[in-house]
Scaffold this motif. Structure first.
Motif, PDB file in Angstrom:
ATOM      1  N   GLN A  51     -13.610 -16.590  32.142  1.00  0.00           N
ATOM      2  CA  GLN A  51     -12.151 -16.448  32.097  1.00  0.00           C
ATOM      3  C   GLN A  51     -11.792 -14.968  32.113  1.00  0.00           C
ATOM      4  O   GLN A  51     -12.362 -14.168  31.371  1.00  0.00           O
ATOM      5  N   GLY A  52     -10.843 -14.601  32.954  1.00  0.00           N
ATOM      6  CA  GLY A  52     -10.298 -13.247  32.968  1.00  0.00           C
ATOM      7  C   GLY A  52      -8.811 -13.281  32.660  1.00  0.00           C
ATOM      8  O   GLY A  52      -8.133 -14.281  32.950  1.00  0.00           O
ATOM      9  N   PHE A  53      -8.278 -12.206  32.080  1.00  0.00           N
ATOM     10  CA  PHE A  53      -6.855 -12.199  31.704  1.00  0.00           C
ATOM     11  C   PHE A  53      -6.275 -10.798  31.876  1.00  0.00           C
ATOM     12  O   PHE A  53      -6.985  -9.790  31.782  1.00  0.00           O
ATOM     13  N   TRP A  54      -4.974 -10.734  32.091  1.00  0.00           N
ATOM     14  CA  TRP A  54      -4.264  -9.462  32.312  1.00  0.00           C
ATOM     15  C   TRP A  54      -2.799  -9.655  31.925  1.00  0.00           C
ATOM     16  O   TRP A  54      -2.187 -10.673  32.277  1.00  0.00           O
ATOM     17  N   GLY A  55      -2.253  -8.695  31.191  1.00  0.00           N
ATOM     18  CA  GLY A  55      -0.848  -8.821  30.819  1.00  0.00           C
ATOM     19  C   GLY A  55      -0.413  -7.730  29.868  1.00  0.00           C
ATOM     20  O   GLY A  55      -1.004  -6.645  29.821  1.00  0.00           O
ATOM     21  N   GLN A  56       0.617  -8.007  29.088  1.00  0.00           N
ATOM     22  CA  GLN A  56       1.156  -7.054  28.127  1.00  0.00           C
ATOM     23  C   GLN A  56       1.771  -7.805  26.962  1.00  0.00           C
ATOM     24  O   GLN A  56       2.056  -9.019  27.055  1.00  0.00           O
ATOM     25  N   SER A  57       2.008  -7.071  25.869  1.00  0.00           N
ATOM     26  CA  SER A  57       2.600  -7.682  24.689  1.00  0.00           C
ATOM     27  C   SER A  57       3.376  -6.629  23.909  1.00  0.00           C
ATOM     28  O   SER A  57       3.243  -5.424  24.158  1.00  0.00           O
ATOM     29  N   GLU A  58       4.205  -7.105  22.975  1.00  0.00           N
ATOM     30  CA  GLU A  58       4.957  -6.223  22.090  1.00  0.00           C
ATOM     31  C   GLU A  58       5.019  -6.875  20.720  1.00  0.00           C
ATOM     32  O   GLU A  58       5.278  -8.072  20.607  1.00  0.00           O
ATOM     33  N   GLU A  59       4.746  -6.088  19.684  1.00  0.00           N
ATOM     34  CA  GLU A  59       4.755  -6.636  18.330  1.00  0.00           C
ATOM     35  C   GLU A  59       5.217  -5.559  17.362  1.00  0.00           C
ATOM     36  O   GLU A  59       4.590  -4.504  17.247  1.00  0.00           O
TER      37      GLU A  59
END
Length: 392
Positions: A188-196
């Motif tokens: 599994q590969g993943f790519w993205g962004q987040s804010e916390e």
């Protein structure tokens, strides 16, 4: 044509017109019935394509002091372990679906949060791609982080599962299963962004491998992101610059033959700058006696960059003036936890868990606990928990 025939002609024309109107009306009625049947069939198919399931936890916990480990204090608390979740799946086609998961937590006054909201498609080559809001796949139990029934513990080991400050991201992932004779390797590969909480996590990029061999599961994950902290988020803003790189490496395995359960994970999280680089790990052993499974867990964490701390400016001088302070008392830490618990399956979809966790081994650090940074002097804490975990 004689006179009588001419006299009968209007009657014949009128009769023909009436018959034509009746045929047209009958045809319209038939079409309306066909449309209604099609509508009902489409509605039935739409309902068939929708599925719902959910989970819940109702728990109470209390500690012997106010060190605040895992959000526990010396007052009993029903909110800390209580939540309810509902997940809906809608199949747009045989290989395409939409999933939304809402979770309402007691500690957030049961205000629902969208934990999952993604579109999934499986291509003809069996590669599955998802896009939207997804769970960050850092841990062995990441996909079941809120589903207590799927976990052996009353709560996941805080030393490992409590360090990464965000659990979801917005982006895409893709996975593929390699089938062998007696095992399956999932990539599994993943790519993205987040804010916390005022911190941005950009360019989240990573991959994990999960190899299931009979009763064994082996797992490895690596992820990287760039962290930007709001200037108002003190004192982190003083030890982190824009786009500080952060790496996460995790290794884990589990063995479950239906009676004996062994689970362990080890993680390393590093951040550029003066923020904590932490090594963490746990080992859980459990054994099922029918519906009952006693278990024990040892977990620990320790910062690995204590000699890289810098001075930060804190308002601790006369009149709240800023004074340079060694940041070690905030960002250096270590601790060990020991848990003994019992899981008992009341029903096929409901379990009750009893857990006592002792935490100590802080050494000369604050164990990365806010209460000790604020001045608490206790050198250990014990948290007692009872939680009912169910699925439906």
């Amino acid at each position: 044509m004689d006179l009588r025939a001419w006299q009968a002609l209007p009657i014949c024309l009128l009769s023909g017109a009436v018959m034509a109107d009746e045929a047209l009306e009958q045809r319209v009625n038939d079409l309306e019935q066909e449309v209604q049947v099609l509508r009902e069939q489409n509605q039935d198919n739409a309902f068939d394509r929708i599925s719902f399931n959910g989970f819940y936890s109702v728990g109470i916990n209390q500690a012997n002091n106010n060190l605040g480990y895992a959000g526990s204090t010396d007052e009993y608390d029903f909110n800390n372990l209580t939540l309810v979740g509902l997940q809906g799946d809608f199949a747009l086609a045989d290989s395409t679906s939409v999933t939304v998961q809402l979770v309402a937590r007691g500690e957030d006054d049961f205000s629902p949060d969208v934990e999952w909201a993604y579109l999934k498609h499986t291509f003809d080559n069996y590669i599955t791609v998802r896009g939207g809001k997804l769970r960050l796949p850092m841990y062995m139990y990441s996909d079941y982080l809120e589903v207590g029934y799927a976990q052996p513990w009353a709560r996941p080991p805080e030393e490992v599962y409590g360090f990464v400050p965000f659990n979801s991201f917005v982006g895409v992932d893709g996975s593929y299963d390699f089938e062998f004779d007696n095992s399956t390797l999932t990539v599994q590969g993943f790519w993205g962004q987040s804010e916390e909480d005022g911190t941005d996590y950009d360019d989240i990029l990573g991959a994990n491998l999960t190899w299931a061999i009979d009763d064994f599961t082996l797992r490895a994950v690596y992820g990287v992101t760039k962290i930007t902290v709001s200037p108002t988020n003190q004192p982190d803003a003083q030890v982190l610059e824009d786009k500080n790189k952060s790496d996460f490496l995790g290794l884990g395995f589990s063995y479950d033959n239906g009676s004996l359960l062994v689970v362990s994970e080890a993680t390393r999280a590093t951040v550029e700058g003066g923020y904590s680089d932490v090594d963490s790990g746990y080992l859980t052993l459990g054994y099922r006696f029918g519906k009952a499974m006693p278990y024990g867990t040892v977990a620990g964490m320790k910062t690995q960059d204590d000699d890289e701390r810098v001075d930060i400016q804190l308002p601790v001088g006369p009149g709240g003036s800023l004074v340079p302070v060694d940041s070690s008392f905030i960002y250096s830490g270590k601790r060990t936890s020991y848990s003994l618990g019992l899981r008992y399956d009341l029903l096929s979809n409901l379990a009750v868990k009893f857990d006592a966790t002792l935490v100590n081994g802080f050494g000369d650090t604050n164990g990365l606990l806010e209460s000790k940074v604020a001045g608490a002097t206790e050198d250990s804490t014990t948290v007692y928990s009872i939680v009912f975990d169910g699925v439906f």
